[in-house]
Write a protein that holds these residues in place. Structure first.
Motif, short mmCIF file in Angstrom:
data_model
loop_
_atom_site.label_atom_id
_atom_site.label_comp_id
_atom_site.label_asym_id
_atom_site.label_seq_id
_atom_site.Cartn_x
_atom_site.Cartn_y
_atom_site.Cartn_z
N VAL A 13 -45.01 39.11 10.32
CA VAL A 13 -45.77 38.41 9.29
C VAL A 13 -45.92 36.95 9.71
CG1 VAL A 13 -45.12 39.92 7.36
CG2 VAL A 13 -43.67 37.96 7.93
N VAL A 14 -47.00 36.33 9.25
CA VAL A 14 -47.26 34.92 9.52
C VAL A 14 -47.68 34.27 8.21
CG1 VAL A 14 -48.80 33.29 10.70
CG2 VAL A 14 -47.90 35.27 11.93
N GLY A 15 -47.14 33.08 7.94
CA GLY A 15 -47.52 32.38 6.72
C GLY A 15 -46.83 31.04 6.59
N LEU A 16 -46.86 30.50 5.37
CA LEU A 16 -46.26 29.22 5.05
C LEU A 16 -44.89 29.44 4.43
CD1 LEU A 16 -49.29 27.34 3.40
CD2 LEU A 16 -48.36 27.02 5.71
N GLU A 17 -43.93 28.58 4.80
CA GLU A 17 -42.54 28.77 4.37
C GLU A 17 -42.01 27.52 3.69
OE1 GLU A 17 -38.90 30.96 6.43
OE2 GLU A 17 -39.44 29.11 7.49
N ILE A 18 -41.17 27.76 2.67
CA ILE A 18 -40.46 26.67 2.00
C ILE A 18 -39.00 27.06 1.83
CG2 ILE A 18 -42.44 25.74 0.74
CD1 ILE A 18 -41.43 27.33 -1.74
N LEU A 19 -38.17 26.08 1.56
CA LEU A 19 -36.79 26.28 1.16
C LEU A 19 -36.78 26.06 -0.35
CD1 LEU A 19 -33.85 26.73 2.03
CD2 LEU A 19 -33.67 24.26 2.31
N THR A 20 -36.27 27.05 -1.11
CA THR A 20 -36.40 26.98 -2.57
C THR A 20 -35.20 27.62 -3.27
OG1 THR A 20 -37.96 27.37 -4.38
CG2 THR A 20 -37.76 29.13 -2.73
N THR A 21 -35.31 27.74 -4.57
CA THR A 21 -34.30 28.38 -5.41
C THR A 21 -34.98 29.44 -6.27
OG1 THR A 21 -34.60 26.69 -7.12
CG2 THR A 21 -32.81 26.32 -5.53
N MET A 29 -46.71 27.23 -6.26
CA MET A 29 -47.42 26.14 -5.57
C MET A 29 -47.63 26.48 -4.10
SD MET A 29 -45.97 22.72 -7.57
CE MET A 29 -44.80 22.41 -6.32
N LEU A 30 -46.66 27.16 -3.49
CA LEU A 30 -46.82 27.58 -2.10
C LEU A 30 -47.98 28.55 -1.97
CD1 LEU A 30 -45.79 27.65 0.86
CD2 LEU A 30 -44.37 29.60 0.17
N TRP A 31 -48.09 29.51 -2.89
CA TRP A 31 -49.19 30.48 -2.84
C TRP A 31 -50.54 29.77 -3.01
CZ3 TRP A 31 -49.26 35.23 -1.06
CH2 TRP A 31 -48.05 35.91 -0.94
N THR A 32 -50.58 28.73 -3.85
CA THR A 32 -51.82 27.96 -4.03
C THR A 32 -52.25 27.32 -2.72
OG1 THR A 32 -51.27 27.55 -6.34
CG2 THR A 32 -52.87 26.07 -5.35
N PHE A 34 -51.28 28.52 0.30
CA PHE A 34 -51.42 29.56 1.30
C PHE A 34 -52.74 30.34 1.20
CE2 PHE A 34 -50.62 34.05 2.60
CZ PHE A 34 -50.61 33.83 3.97
N VAL A 35 -53.14 30.72 0.00
CA VAL A 35 -54.32 31.59 -0.17
C VAL A 35 -55.55 31.06 0.57
CG1 VAL A 35 -55.94 32.53 -1.87
CG2 VAL A 35 -53.48 32.76 -2.23
N PRO A 36 -55.89 29.76 0.46
CA PRO A 36 -57.08 29.30 1.19
C PRO A 36 -56.93 29.35 2.72
CG PRO A 36 -56.37 27.65 -0.43
CD PRO A 36 -55.33 28.73 -0.40
N ARG A 37 -55.69 29.45 3.20
CA ARG A 37 -55.46 29.47 4.65
C ARG A 37 -55.32 30.89 5.21
NH1 ARG A 37 -51.41 25.39 7.06
NH2 ARG A 37 -52.58 26.12 8.89
N MET A 38 -55.36 31.89 4.36
CA MET A 38 -55.19 33.27 4.80
C MET A 38 -56.17 33.67 5.92
SD MET A 38 -54.28 34.97 1.10
CE MET A 38 -53.90 36.65 1.50
N PRO A 39 -57.43 33.24 5.87
CA PRO A 39 -58.36 33.64 6.95
C PRO A 39 -57.96 33.13 8.34
CG PRO A 39 -59.57 32.85 5.03
CD PRO A 39 -58.11 32.55 4.79
N GLU A 40 -57.07 32.16 8.42
CA GLU A 40 -56.62 31.64 9.72
C GLU A 40 -55.71 32.61 10.46
OE1 GLU A 40 -54.93 27.66 9.54
OE2 GLU A 40 -56.00 27.32 7.66
N ILE A 41 -55.14 33.57 9.75
CA ILE A 41 -54.16 34.50 10.33
C ILE A 41 -54.86 35.70 10.93
CG2 ILE A 41 -52.18 35.99 9.81
CD1 ILE A 41 -51.54 33.97 7.53
N ALA A 42 -54.46 36.08 12.14
CA ALA A 42 -54.99 37.28 12.79
C ALA A 42 -54.29 38.48 12.16
CB ALA A 42 -54.75 37.23 14.29
N TYR A 66 -38.46 31.09 1.60
CA TYR A 66 -39.50 31.93 1.01
C TYR A 66 -40.77 31.73 1.83
CZ TYR A 66 -42.57 34.22 -2.34
OH TYR A 66 -43.47 35.07 -2.94
N LEU A 67 -41.35 32.83 2.28
CA LEU A 67 -42.53 32.81 3.13
C LEU A 67 -43.66 33.55 2.44
CD1 LEU A 67 -43.66 32.24 6.08
CD2 LEU A 67 -42.82 34.52 6.64
N ALA A 68 -44.75 32.86 2.10
CA ALA A 68 -45.97 33.50 1.60
C ALA A 68 -46.75 33.87 2.85
CB ALA A 68 -46.77 32.53 0.73
N CYS A 69 -47.07 35.17 3.02
CA CYS A 69 -47.57 35.58 4.33
C CYS A 69 -48.42 36.84 4.30
CB CYS A 69 -46.39 35.79 5.28
SG CYS A 69 -45.15 36.94 4.66
#
Length: 157
Positions: A13-21, A29-32, A34-42, A66-69
Motif C-alpha cells: 500500500v502507498v499513502g500518507l501517514e501520521i502518528l496519532t491516538t 483530516m488525514l483523509w481530507t 489524502f483523497v485529492p492525492r489518490m490519483p498520484e498512486i500507481a 495511521y496510513l490512509a492509502c
C-alpha cells in the motif's frame, strides 16, 4: 460480533501517514489531505478499495501510526511525502461494521473478542480498515471492514 477468517496474500500500500491516538480528529483530516492525492498512486487497478492501516509503536500503547492509502503495484514509484508499507500474508479476522460504530467495533474486538478468541492476534503486525470505492464518510450506515492479523488455534484452523 463474530468475524470471518480470511487467508490473505501479502500486498503493498502507498499513502500518507501520521502518528496519532485512537479516535483522534487527525485521522479524518488525514483523509481530507489524502483523497485529492489518490490519483498520484500507481494503484493495482484490481482493487477499488482504500485502506486505513495501523501499527502500534513499541512501548507507546496509546499512539500508533495511521496510513490512509491505496493498494499499489509492487515496486511502483512512491509520490513525494507518501510512504509504502507491506501488509503481510496470513490469516486475518475480518469484522464488518457501520462507520458510525467504528470506535465501538475496535473496543469490542480488542477488549472482548480477542481475549475470548481461540487463537491470538499476531503481535507487532499491521491491522487495517478497508473502505469500498463508494464509501461515504457522511453516511453513518456506510459499511467497512476491520482486518486483524490472527493466528487461529489448531482446532480452529
Amino acid at each position: 460480533m463474530e468475524p470471518r477468517l480470511l487467508n490473505q496474500a501479502a500486498f503493498e500500500v502507498v499513502g500518507l501517514e501520521i502518528l496519532t491516538t485512537p479516535a483522534s480528529s487527525d485521522m479524518p483530516m488525514l483523509w481530507t489531505r489524502f483523497v485529492p492525492r489518490m490519483p498520484e498512486i500507481a494503484a493495482t487497478g484490481d482493487d477499488p478499495f482504500s485502506y486505513g492501516v495501523m501499527g502500534r509503536l513499541a512501548g507507546k500503547e496509546a499512539r500508533f501510526e495511521y496510513l490512509a492509502c491505496l493498494k499499489a503495484r509492487p515496486g511502483s514509484v512512491v509520490p513525494a511525502g507518501m510512504v509504502r508499507k507491506t501488509i503481510p500474508a496470513g490469516t486475518y479476522a475480518v469484522f464488518e461494521t457501520p462507520f458510525s460504530r467504528i470506535a465501538q467495533a475496535f473496543e469490542q474486538i480488542f477488549r472482548v473478542w480477542l481475549p475470548q478468541a481461540t487463537g491470538q492476534r499476531v503481535p507487532a503486525s499491521l491491522f487495517y480498515e478497508r473502505y469500498a470505492e463508494d464509501f461515504n464518510p457522511h453516511d453513518p450506515e456506510a459499511r467497512l471492514t476491520i482486518h486483524i492479523p490472527f493466528e487461529p488455534s489448531a482446532a480452529q484452523a
